[in-house]
Scaffold this active site. Sequence first.
Site, PDB file in Angstrom:
ATOM      1  N   ARG A  35     -12.692 -72.872  29.530  1.00 49.26           N
ATOM      2  CA  ARG A  35     -12.040 -73.298  28.071  1.00 49.26           C
ATOM      3  C   ARG A  35     -11.854 -74.800  28.194  1.00 49.26           C
ATOM      4  O   ARG A  35     -12.071 -75.474  27.008  1.00 49.26           O
ATOM      5  CB  ARG A  35     -10.838 -72.524  27.915  1.00 49.26           C
ATOM      6  CG  ARG A  35     -10.969 -71.028  27.394  1.00 49.26           C
ATOM      7  CD  ARG A  35      -9.827 -70.431  27.264  1.00 49.26           C
ATOM      8  NE  ARG A  35      -9.852 -69.173  26.622  1.00 49.26           N
ATOM      9  CZ  ARG A  35      -9.188 -68.135  26.749  1.00 49.26           C
ATOM     10  NH1 ARG A  35      -8.104 -68.128  27.549  1.00 49.26           N
ATOM     11  NH2 ARG A  35      -9.501 -66.894  26.203  1.00 49.26           N
ATOM     12  N   LYS A 219      -9.855 -49.517  25.541  1.00 49.53           N
ATOM     13  CA  LYS A 219      -9.236 -48.748  24.533  1.00 49.53           C
ATOM     14  C   LYS A 219     -10.362 -48.783  23.014  1.00 49.53           C
ATOM     15  O   LYS A 219     -10.714 -49.829  22.900  1.00 49.53           O
ATOM     16  CB  LYS A 219      -7.984 -49.015  24.016  1.00 49.53           C
ATOM     17  CG  LYS A 219      -6.763 -48.877  24.967  1.00 49.53           C
ATOM     18  CD  LYS A 219      -5.463 -49.463  24.685  1.00 49.53           C
ATOM     19  CE  LYS A 219      -4.485 -49.260  25.523  1.00 49.53           C
ATOM     20  NZ  LYS A 219      -3.424 -50.038  25.339  1.00 49.53           N
ATOM     21  N   GLY A 375     -13.224 -62.415  26.901  1.00 47.45           N
ATOM     22  CA  GLY A 375     -12.932 -63.025  28.096  1.00 47.45           C
ATOM     23  C   GLY A 375     -13.666 -61.971  29.223  1.00 47.45           C
ATOM     24  O   GLY A 375     -14.120 -62.561  30.201  1.00 47.45           O
ATOM     25  N   GLY A 398     -10.828 -61.956  20.045  1.00 48.15           N
ATOM     26  CA  GLY A 398     -10.725 -61.599  18.964  1.00 48.15           C
ATOM     27  C   GLY A 398     -11.270 -62.299  17.755  1.00 48.15           C
ATOM     28  O   GLY A 398     -11.624 -61.645  16.661  1.00 48.15           O
TER      29      GLY A 398
HETATM   30  P1  AMP Z   1     -10.274 -54.530  26.730  1.00 47.71           P
HETATM   31  O1  AMP Z   1      -8.957 -55.516  27.048  1.00 47.71           O
HETATM   32  O2  AMP Z   1      -9.790 -53.442  25.898  1.00 47.71           O
HETATM   33  O3  AMP Z   1     -11.337 -55.537  26.335  1.00 47.71           O
HETATM   34  O4  AMP Z   1     -10.376 -53.880  28.130  1.00 47.71           O
HETATM   35  C1  AMP Z   1     -10.884 -54.633  29.405  1.00 47.71           C
HETATM   36  C2  AMP Z   1     -10.445 -53.846  30.456  1.00 47.71           C
HETATM   37  O5  AMP Z   1     -10.925 -52.505  30.320  1.00 47.71           O
HETATM   38  C3  AMP Z   1     -10.874 -54.407  31.548  1.00 47.71           C
HETATM   39  O6  AMP Z   1      -9.802 -55.140  32.455  1.00 47.71           O
HETATM   40  C4  AMP Z   1     -11.522 -53.110  32.458  1.00 47.71           C
HETATM   41  O7  AMP Z   1     -10.966 -53.186  33.954  1.00 47.71           O
HETATM   42  C5  AMP Z   1     -11.229 -52.034  31.517  1.00 47.71           C
HETATM   43  N1  AMP Z   1     -11.526 -50.839  31.824  1.00 47.71           N
HETATM   44  C6  AMP Z   1     -12.989 -50.901  31.678  1.00 47.71           C
HETATM   45  N2  AMP Z   1     -13.528 -49.498  31.901  1.00 47.71           N
HETATM   46  C7  AMP Z   1     -12.365 -48.842  32.231  1.00 47.71           C
HETATM   47  C8  AMP Z   1     -12.077 -47.487  32.963  1.00 47.71           C
HETATM   48  N3  AMP Z   1     -13.069 -46.476  32.762  1.00 47.71           N
HETATM   49  N4  AMP Z   1     -10.693 -47.049  33.234  1.00 47.71           N
HETATM   50  C9  AMP Z   1      -9.793 -48.044  33.087  1.00 47.71           C
HETATM   51  N5  AMP Z   1      -9.841 -49.289  32.629  1.00 47.71           N
HETATM   52  C10 AMP Z   1     -11.230 -49.857  32.204  1.00 47.71           C
END
Ligand code: AMP
Length: 418
Positions: A35, A219, A375, A398
């Site tokens: 950044r 999620k 990120g 975002g």
């Molecule tokens: P987000 O902030 O929603 O974009 O999610 C990113 C995070 O999702 C990363 O830190 C990953 O480690 C986590 N992630 C990806 N796949 C999984 C999974 N199967 N179980 C738990 N965490 C996950």
Amino acid sequence: MMTIDNYKFAGKKAIVRVDFNVPLDENGNITDDTRIRGAVPTLKHILEEGGALIIMSHMGKPKGKVAAKYSLGQIKDAVAKALGVAEVKFAPDCAKAKEAADALKAGEVLLLENLRFYPEEEGKPVGIEKDDPAYEAAKKEMKARQKDFAKVLASYADCYVMDAFGTAHRKHASTAVIADYFDADNKMLGYLMEKEVKAVDNVLSDIKRPFIAIMGGSKVSSKIGIIENLLGKVDKLILCGGMTYTFAKAHGGEIGESIVEMDKLDVALGVEELAKKNGVELVMAPDAIIADNFANDANQKVAPSNAIPAGWQGLDAGPEAQKKFAEAIRGCKTILWNGPAGVFEFDNFCGGSRAIGEAIAEATANGAFSLIGGGDSVACVNKFGLADKVSYISTGGGALLEAIEGKVLPGVAAIKGE
Ligand code: AMP
């Protein structure tokens, strides 16, 4: 609209909003300076043109309170190094920096303390819940204070440059409200913003097909808006990462201890329906690499994504899934990637994200335009050494997604006067 290339910075003071929200280790050392490097072209240009720089940013989420661990003082020397100047002066209170700003001479640099030490920056009332009857009044009062805060910041400089793409989707004092205190000839976007906005335009205005989006992460709830929006634009959509298990559960699958949003099962089914209606090919992981613990050294094996035994959790896309993802990406001409396919931070569970990154690199070599944002996907691309094999890496998560959704970012609107 004024542009950074047309503006005459000589003898002027420029206040520049950058995104220096860099990750630090426990000793305050920067672990990834992407950044800072992203803002350098704009900052150097202003100095080279004979201007003086007042740099402002947020770091972390101090929620309107002073917190030493989020002090931008920690990165002052790194900023000096990146700019190639002997010294960066530091204003320990961003709202009381008028004297320091006034004393600034051409070629000098002043870094303001973390803007978010003041709740006025974000403009959200503190210590009061949304369901409190007094919330609306508190919000109104905070919005008035936000204007005053922005006005103070504006008083430091002759012109305002917005170059913080990562926070351009927020209507904060420093990213948007401040622009009201400069006339159209004295406010502009920085190079990074110009570049980011152009990259999004590139994707949206001239979509070469097939267009594939890859959405991963933990999620479905945080990405549902963009997923629904993309279903009106893409030819194929890979949904991977933790959200896989919410979809599997929605169909009655066994997912063991995998991450799941039980209140979003209907949302998952709605996504599938919309994909079908729009003729979008939805690609999901048929198998998973499962672990008996959320740890890099956990025992692991492969299982169907909808038949994960109790005590186990899916942490990565399985071998079949990896093949399927790579095949879906191959031959595509426009590619958007946001969010990892597994817990890529664990070396033993990063294979799915690697397969995606490598397939994107291959498609890019064959002429596709690939845009990586957020990120974690950027960290993946860096981790796998693929950064120079994709078309564009965005500094925004975002902000990138909102721009792709077709929303005008407040940080852009404020400059354009919309
Ligand atoms: P987000 O902030 O929603 O974009 O999610 C990113 C995070 O999702 C990363 O830190 C990953 O480690 C986590 N992630 C990806 N796949 C999984 C999974 N199967 N179980 C738990 N965490 C996950």
